[in-house]
Design a protein around this motif. Sequence first.
Motif, PDB file in Angstrom:
ATOM      1  N   TYR A 123      15.071  -0.112  18.489  1.00 49.12           N
ATOM      2  CA  TYR A 123      15.061  -1.337  17.694  1.00 49.12           C
ATOM      3  C   TYR A 123      14.516  -2.508  18.517  1.00 49.12           C
ATOM      4  CZ  TYR A 123      16.891  -5.104  14.685  1.00 49.12           C
ATOM      5  OH  TYR A 123      17.019  -6.220  13.890  1.00 49.12           O
ATOM      6  N   SER A 124      15.037  -2.681  19.725  1.00 44.61           N
ATOM      7  CA  SER A 124      14.606  -3.794  20.575  1.00 44.61           C
ATOM      8  C   SER A 124      13.147  -3.650  20.979  1.00 44.61           C
ATOM      9  CB  SER A 124      15.497  -3.877  21.818  1.00 44.61           C
ATOM     10  OG  SER A 124      16.826  -4.179  21.465  1.00 44.61           O
ATOM     11  N   GLN A 125      12.732  -2.427  21.292  1.00 47.08           N
ATOM     12  CA  GLN A 125      11.346  -2.191  21.693  1.00 47.08           C
ATOM     13  C   GLN A 125      10.377  -2.632  20.600  1.00 47.08           C
ATOM     14  OE1 GLN A 125      10.403   1.975  22.084  1.00 47.08           O
ATOM     15  NE2 GLN A 125       8.224   1.595  22.193  1.00 47.08           N
ATOM     16  N   LEU A 126      10.653  -2.236  19.361  1.00 43.10           N
ATOM     17  CA  LEU A 126       9.765  -2.602  18.259  1.00 43.10           C
ATOM     18  C   LEU A 126       9.808  -4.092  17.960  1.00 43.10           C
ATOM     19  CD1 LEU A 126      10.454   0.424  15.895  1.00 43.10           C
ATOM     20  CD2 LEU A 126       8.375  -0.018  17.217  1.00 43.10           C
ATOM     21  N   LYS A 127      10.976  -4.703  18.098  1.00 37.55           N
ATOM     22  CA  LYS A 127      11.091  -6.135  17.830  1.00 37.55           C
ATOM     23  C   LYS A 127      10.462  -6.988  18.938  1.00 37.55           C
ATOM     24  CE  LYS A 127      12.630  -6.514  13.757  1.00 37.55           C
ATOM     25  NZ  LYS A 127      11.880  -7.303  12.753  1.00 37.55           N
ATOM     26  N   TYR A 128      10.581  -6.556  20.188  1.00 39.20           N
ATOM     27  CA  TYR A 128       9.877  -7.265  21.274  1.00 39.20           C
ATOM     28  C   TYR A 128       8.364  -7.198  21.036  1.00 39.20           C
ATOM     29  CZ  TYR A 128      13.647  -8.278  24.647  1.00 39.20           C
ATOM     30  OH  TYR A 128      14.737  -8.804  25.293  1.00 39.20           O
ATOM     31  N   LYS A 129       7.883  -6.038  20.588  1.00 40.07           N
ATOM     32  CA  LYS A 129       6.454  -5.873  20.312  1.00 40.07           C
ATOM     33  C   LYS A 129       6.022  -6.824  19.199  1.00 40.07           C
ATOM     34  CE  LYS A 129       3.103  -2.274  19.039  1.00 40.07           C
ATOM     35  NZ  LYS A 129       2.939  -0.839  18.674  1.00 40.07           N
ATOM     36  N   GLU A 130       6.861  -6.956  18.186  1.00 40.15           N
ATOM     37  CA  GLU A 130       6.584  -7.870  17.073  1.00 40.15           C
ATOM     38  C   GLU A 130       6.512  -9.315  17.570  1.00 40.15           C
ATOM     39  OE1 GLU A 130       9.183  -9.088  13.180  1.00 40.15           O
ATOM     40  OE2 GLU A 130       9.019  -6.951  13.627  1.00 40.15           O
ATOM     41  N   TYR A 131       7.465  -9.701  18.408  1.00 41.49           N
ATOM     42  CA  TYR A 131       7.471 -11.066  18.929  1.00 41.49           C
ATOM     43  C   TYR A 131       6.234 -11.330  19.789  1.00 41.49           C
ATOM     44  CZ  TYR A 131       8.444 -15.205  21.604  1.00 41.49           C
ATOM     45  OH  TYR A 131       8.320 -16.439  22.190  1.00 41.49           O
TER      46      TYR A 131
END
Length: 481
Positions: free
Chosen positions: A455-463
């Motif tokens: 979850y964090s990996q994909l959200k950091y990528k989004e940011y």
Amino acid sequence: MNADDALKKIQDENITFVNLWFVDIFGELHRLGMPSYAIDKSSFENGLEKLDASSIVGFKSVNNSDMILKPDPNSFRVLPSDYDQGNRKNAIFFCDLYEGNTTQEVRYNRDSRGIAHKAAEKLKEFGLTHTNWGPEIEFFVFDTINVYPSPYGATQSSGGSGYSIESKESPWAKGNVSTAINLKEGYYPSQPKDTLETFRKDICDDLYNHFGIKIEAEHHEVATSGQCEINLVYDEMVAMADSVVAVKNIVKVKAKRKNKVATFMPKPIFGDNASAMHTHQSLWNDKVNVMFDPEDDVAQMSQIGRYYIGGILEHASALCAITNPTTNSYKRLVPGFEAPVNVCWGMGNRSAAIRVPMYYRNQEKSKRIEYRVPDPTANIYLLEAALLLAGLDGIKKKIDPGDPVEENVYKLSPEKKREYKIGSLPVSLKGALDSLQSDSAFLEEVFTKDFLDKYSQLKYKEYTAFAQTPTAWEVSMYADA
């Protein structure tokens, strides 16, 4: 309802197609359709081996992608007649996800619905039987959203982009004197300014008549250009999460049928109020609301209720990664637009993160807290699970939330905020994700490390993608610097 009951319902209702619904880790709805004759008792008991999980964002790798969909017979609902433009009669089941590459029945650890189920099981350790949840779902319904040069080009091209919003209610539309609503002046208007009253009523009728979802109220919200709110009557944890998924889908489908566009994006309009998903919650032991204490002369809130508040406030920054999971979420969490930015609680205080509604004194069934931070881009299953675990952590550790704050927190000086021990929420998605990285222990018995890492990996990528993309505002401000 068991499998036999569900099969009988399909037959009695003359259902021709069954839609199997599930969400990905961000709460996006996915479906698989099957003719009703293809569903049998084994479908419910053993599941359906129909899912290539490598094709769902955040799920599995291509070399380990088999997954089983198991319909929940209790979730059977008949879809509205206009849902299928082919005039077929459709029903839905929400599905639980299980591992496909194993001889044992193993619930998939990235199944959001499974995470909510698992969180609800933690209540037994605290002598509780269930929780009640009641979200207020806000959204916009526009005539159109135009993105230039295209939605793909706006995120991928180097040549720049822009957007425009069209609505009969907007003050910038031409020839709409009778329906124009100025910024921040859209709260409870009547027709003709409220152009969406019938639309909302149609949705409420469908939700009740087809899904059994009870509506407390519907109304126009504060912002211009078609901001709406639908409040759901409280229900237990997983049932309410299913209902929210259904509401969001029905809103989008109904809008599309009317050649409009519904969006749950929190802040589409600069300078106006944004969409929230205020979440009411209470704790129960059978028929006893353990948050209620009639002897408490401040908020009629029990000590357990106060500890629950303390846990949520203690973990508020980390919770933002789940309750406010988009870059746009943090354009809402700013002062001056009725959105909380301060970590504190109060009664009737809409500038605080947690409000204890005081409409009904001395009524046990109504005692609850309202967490005002979340927005409707949150995955409702994860949102409920995370809030519950934070609150239970507060009960376990006896975290004191301090005294309720009844002043307008927006107007307090930094010195006063320090005196009251009022913290601040993150100002960006990255800040929320950083907080989750350092404060996730309270989640890890239910949210696995594997899930939180993905979850964090994909959200950091989004940011990161957002942070690197020039905007029209920046080009206008800095092109001639």
